[in-house]
Design a protein around this motif. Structure first.
Motif, PDB file in Angstrom:
ATOM      1  N   PRO A   1       0.834  -1.215   0.000  1.00 14.85           N
ATOM      2  CA  PRO A   1       0.000   0.000   0.000  1.00 14.85           C
ATOM      3  C   PRO A   1       0.862   1.256   0.000  1.00 14.85           C
ATOM      4  CG  PRO A   1      -0.008  -1.049   2.160  1.00 14.85           C
ATOM      5  CD  PRO A   1       0.706  -1.985   1.243  1.00 14.85           C
ATOM      6  N   ILE A   2       0.298   2.333  -0.570  1.00 18.86           N
ATOM      7  CA  ILE A   2       1.013   3.598  -0.707  1.00 18.86           C
ATOM      8  C   ILE A   2       0.267   4.672   0.087  1.00 18.86           C
ATOM      9  CG2 ILE A   2       1.871   5.330  -2.327  1.00 18.86           C
ATOM     10  CD1 ILE A   2       1.683   3.143  -4.508  1.00 18.86           C
ATOM     11  N   LYS A   3       0.999   5.396   0.897  1.00 20.74           N
ATOM     12  CA  LYS A   3       0.415   6.482   1.677  1.00 20.74           C
ATOM     13  C   LYS A   3       0.956   7.825   1.193  1.00 20.74           C
ATOM     14  CE  LYS A   3       0.337   3.563   5.838  1.00 20.74           C
ATOM     15  NZ  LYS A   3       0.834   3.431   7.247  1.00 20.74           N
ATOM     16  N   GLY A   4       0.039   8.802   1.063  1.00 17.60           N
ATOM     17  CA  GLY A   4       0.477  10.164   0.842  1.00 17.60           C
ATOM     18  C   GLY A   4       0.479  10.664  -0.586  1.00 17.60           C
TER      19      GLY A   4
ATOM     20  N   ARG B   1      -0.683  12.649  -3.839  1.00 17.22           N
ATOM     21  CA  ARG B   1      -1.364  13.939  -3.908  1.00 17.22           C
ATOM     22  C   ARG B   1      -2.212  14.104  -5.166  1.00 17.22           C
ATOM     23  NH1 ARG B   1       1.551  13.542   0.138  1.00 17.22           N
ATOM     24  NH2 ARG B   1       2.644  15.258   1.187  1.00 17.22           N
TER      25      ARG B   1
ATOM     26  N   TYR C   1       7.279  11.562  -7.022  1.00 15.14           N
ATOM     27  CA  TYR C   1       7.355  11.665  -5.571  1.00 15.14           C
ATOM     28  C   TYR C   1       8.665  11.060  -5.073  1.00 15.14           C
ATOM     29  CZ  TYR C   1       2.201  11.984  -6.008  1.00 15.14           C
ATOM     30  OH  TYR C   1       0.922  12.327  -6.360  1.00 15.14           O
TER      31      TYR C   1
ATOM     32  N   GLY D   1       9.852   9.021  -1.754  1.00 15.42           N
ATOM     33  CA  GLY D   1       9.215   8.309  -0.659  1.00 15.42           C
ATOM     34  C   GLY D   1      10.107   7.217  -0.102  1.00 15.42           C
TER      35      GLY D   1
ATOM     36  N   HIS E   1       9.070   0.753   3.506  1.00 13.92           N
ATOM     37  CA  HIS E   1       9.178   0.188   4.851  1.00 13.92           C
ATOM     38  C   HIS E   1       8.926  -1.308   4.769  1.00 13.92           C
ATOM     39  CE1 HIS E   1       9.184   4.214   6.678  1.00 13.92           C
ATOM     40  NE2 HIS E   1       8.173   4.515   5.873  1.00 13.92           N
TER      41      HIS E   1
ATOM     42  N   THR F   1       5.110  -1.395   3.421  1.00 14.85           N
ATOM     43  CA  THR F   1       4.368  -0.210   2.991  1.00 14.85           C
ATOM     44  C   THR F   1       5.320   0.762   2.289  1.00 14.85           C
ATOM     45  OG1 THR F   1       4.730   0.918   5.099  1.00 14.85           O
ATOM     46  CG2 THR F   1       2.709  -0.396   4.883  1.00 14.85           C
TER      47      THR F   1
ATOM     48  N   GLU G   1       5.655   5.066   1.853  1.00 13.88           N
ATOM     49  CA  GLU G   1       5.137   6.352   2.319  1.00 13.88           C
ATOM     50  C   GLU G   1       5.773   7.493   1.533  1.00 13.88           C
ATOM     51  OE1 GLU G   1       4.381   8.797   6.483  1.00 13.88           O
ATOM     52  OE2 GLU G   1       5.604   6.980   6.477  1.00 13.88           O
TER      53      GLU G   1
ATOM     54  N   GLU H   1       7.032  11.105   0.919  1.00  9.86           N
ATOM     55  CA  GLU H   1       7.560  12.122   1.823  1.00  9.86           C
ATOM     56  C   GLU H   1       7.561  13.513   1.207  1.00  9.86           C
ATOM     57  OE1 GLU H   1      11.344  10.565   3.108  1.00  9.86           O
ATOM     58  OE2 GLU H   1      10.375   9.348   4.655  1.00  9.86           O
TER      59      GLU H   1
END
Length: 649
Positions: A264-267, A269, A300, A302, A305, A311, A313, A315
């Protein structure tokens, strides 16, 4: 053979648009930025100071490099520890790339392999500039086999990692180069992974179902991109379509490679329709993640993790927000200034439909803005006279959304009444028309709008940029539903009072040339003029004319010229050319390996033998493109004058 028609003078000559030089694929090494440009009329290699300076040429004048838009692998790699630059050079666009070395400050190219692979295609697909180890794929142009070569650029040692008629391309390398991921690709997105380890005589299967083990059954398409080794070389991290049709991040444990894991990818835009374009390691667990959202680039920085589950994320946004929005990135590279803490500076080229490419530099710092280092501009044409285009997406005959743009002449130009329409068809077919001023199509589109034409640019089914299912619609269906998409788009424009649908022309390159011939011959009632640029004409013959390595791919994605001959004949423009009613012009590069010149020559002969007048232009020093300044000027003028003559403006 170069037939030069009389060109009418226009208010804005094409030289004004072409005054904005190409700035492509920058790389930053030390305090210098290396990049490709046509500053001297042909695409060549230059460098500038990272703070900005006058470009310095690195190659002899007159030597032309291949456009990176169509080149497999990389045009060049800067090797600071060797004090050299690795440059891929062909002959007049024949795409038989040969690796050459020049000093960092420029010089006369010295062939890396001498004459060992002369008249073969040797493409660099990966280069470790820290260890000076590069990976090439070798196409000998005589057999269907493709060989993967591991080359020590310092010693000249060459190691073969085996061959395959489906690619065997380097697709990932462990940090110590003891393990290499190799990929076979059958058709677009259909990728199977193998691995080679030091000491192995043959590669072994890692992930996916090889073609010869499918027994005719359909298997899910993986769409696997470049694989980065993570978790101390115990796992792979890559982009794929295993879990998401429009692309996503995937983790594969080398201890249990049968079970891919969705990351999964967080953040993020961005929003809109598009797909993931790739993920590349910066250093350690820091990566650059790129997207193509309806043709526009997002990038991006990122962090990956590891864990259960792993995951990713985001940044920070590198590209996509204003002022770097609604455009296309033409190379994004970086260098590490410090490792603890990690400090990275980036360099890239960025362009839009109505603005030239510029080189940007992002210095160290989390919140610093990108600095523009170049000032390329269109001379003599006010910015407001160029067309930004508008969304013209539509629903096709079966409910499928087709992304499209419509470029209209600026109101500042003073044209009155409905505009004659030119449809531009991109190549591929698995390609995409994007807001990219550096690609061949955009200066043509802008020049046509300056001359009073509206230009319609649809990305019909089969195009990239909209997910795997959308892209695969065209496999073994050239001249099928893709044709219906084009016709439906034209129907929509018939309702637009700004368009004169009684005056329509069509132009396209490569597959776009094929589609131009198909539309002009199968739907002659739609057109008053057509321009084919090196498009396949007789599909069974064409598949037999291209290099053997490419025949393997097209037998799977298009059809076998023997087993599927009836189908290929039915889908060939040749079958319908007797219905052609619109004036036709054909342009061709003499050294084109993808659509060899005899293909276009046969079309011209058949038409002329039938008493049909056809304009034919062959560029003696070009391949599957028109790159040299003098040829670009002639080509754009010739096409535009042809449409002016037959459509009016």
């Amino acid at each position: 053979m170069l037939e030069k028609p009389t060109i009418s003078k226009t208010q804005f000559p094409i030289e004004s648009l072409l005054s904005a030089r190409l700035l492509l694929e920058p790389q930053i090494v030390g305090d210098r930025i290396y990049f490709l440009s046509d500053l001297a009329g042909t695409l060549s290699l230059y460098s500038i100071a990272s703070s900005g300076s006058i470009p310095e040429p690195l190659l002899p004048g007159g030597l032309a490099l291949v456009n990176p838009h169509i080149m497999p692998g990389d045009n060049f790699h800067v090797l600071p520890k060797l004090g050299k630059v690795l440059v891929m050079i062909d002959k007049l666009g024949d795409e038989n790339y040969q690796p050459n070395l020049i000093p960092l400050g420029g010089g006369i190219p010295e062939p890396l392999f001498g004459n060992k692979y002369r008249d073969e295609q040797i493409a660099c697909v990966h280069c470790d500039k820290e260890k000076n180890i590069a990976y090439f794929f070798r196409d000998n142009r005589k057999t269907p086999d493709i060989e993967c070569l591991m080359v020590n650029l310092e010693t000249g040692e060459v190691k073969s990692l085996g061959t395959s008629i489906y690619g065997n391309a380097c697709n990932g390398v462990s940090s110590d180069h003891s393990t290499v991921i190799l990929a076979d690709g059958y058709t677009a997105g259909d990728v199977v992974l193998y691995y080679w380890h030091e000491g192995m005589t043959t590669r072994k299967l890692l992930y996916g179902v090889p073609l010869d083990q499918r027994d005719g059954k359909q298997v899910p398409l993986t769409g696997i991109g470049w694989c980065s080794f993570v978790d101390n070389n115990k796992g792979l991290f890559f982009e794929s379509t295993i879990f998401h049709d429009n692309g996503g991040l995937t983790y594969l444990s080398l201890d249990d490679p049968s079970k891919a894991i969705d990351v999964p990818i967080k953040g993020l835009r961005h929003s809109g329709v598009g797909e993931m374009a790739g993920v590349r390691r910066v250093k350690g667990d820091v990566f650059v993640l790129e997207y193509n959202i309806d043709g526009a680039s997002w990038a991006y920085e990122g962090r990956f993790h590891s864990g259960t589950p792993p995951t990713f994320e985001v940044e920070r946004v590198l590209i996509g927000n204003q002022p770097l929005s609604d455009g296309v990135v033409l190379g994004l590279e970086w260098q590490i200034k410090n490792e603890k803490p990690l400090q990275t500076e980036y360099v890239f080229s960025f362009t839009r439909a109505n603005s030239p490419s510029q080189i940007y530099h992002i210095p160290i710092g989390e919140k610093v803005a990108a600095e523009r280092l170049s000032s390329e501009k269109v001379l003599g044409i006010p910015d407001e006279y160029l067309s930004a285009g508008e969304d013209a997406s539509y629903t096709s005959f079966d409910g499928l959304r087709v992304s499209a743009r419509l470029y209209l002449p600026s109101s500042k130009l003073g044209y009155k009444g409905p505009r004659p329409l030119v449809e531009y068809v991109h190549g591929g077919p698995q390609g995409q028309e994007r807001p990219d001023f550096t690609w061949f199509s955009m200066p043509l589109i802008q020049y046509l709008t300056l001359n009073g034409f509206a230009v319609f640019v649809p990305n019909v089914r089969g195009s990239t940029g909209y997910g795997m299912r959308y892209m695969k619609w065209v496999d073994k269906d050239w001249g099928g539903k893709d044709v219906f998409d084009h016709v439906e788009g034209l129907k929509r424009l018939e309702k637009d009072s700004r368009i004169d649908s009684n005056r329509r022309g069509v132009v396209g390159r490569s597959y776009g040339g094929y589609m131009t011939l198909t539309l002009a011959s199968r739907h002659p009632e739609l057109w008053k003029a057509a321009v084919d640029m090196f498009g396949p004409y007789d599909l069974p013959t064409w598949v037999s004319r291209i290099p053997p390595t490419w025949q393997t791919y097209f037998r799977l994605s298009l059809g076998d010229p023997v087993k599927d001959k009836d189908f290929l004949v039915e889908r060939s423009p040749k079958t319908y050319m007797n219905k052609l009613s619109a004036p036709l012009m054909i342009l061709q590069g003499k050294h084109d390996p993808r659509v060899p010149e005899p293909e276009s020559a046969q079309l011209v002969k058949d038409l002329r033998d039938g008493g049909v007048k056809v304009d034919y232009v062959v560029y003696e020093d070009e391949g599957h493109d028109v790159l040299r300044f003098k040829n670009r000027v002639h080509c754009y003028n010739t096409i535009t004058e042809f449409f002016r003559k037959n459509l009016g403006n």
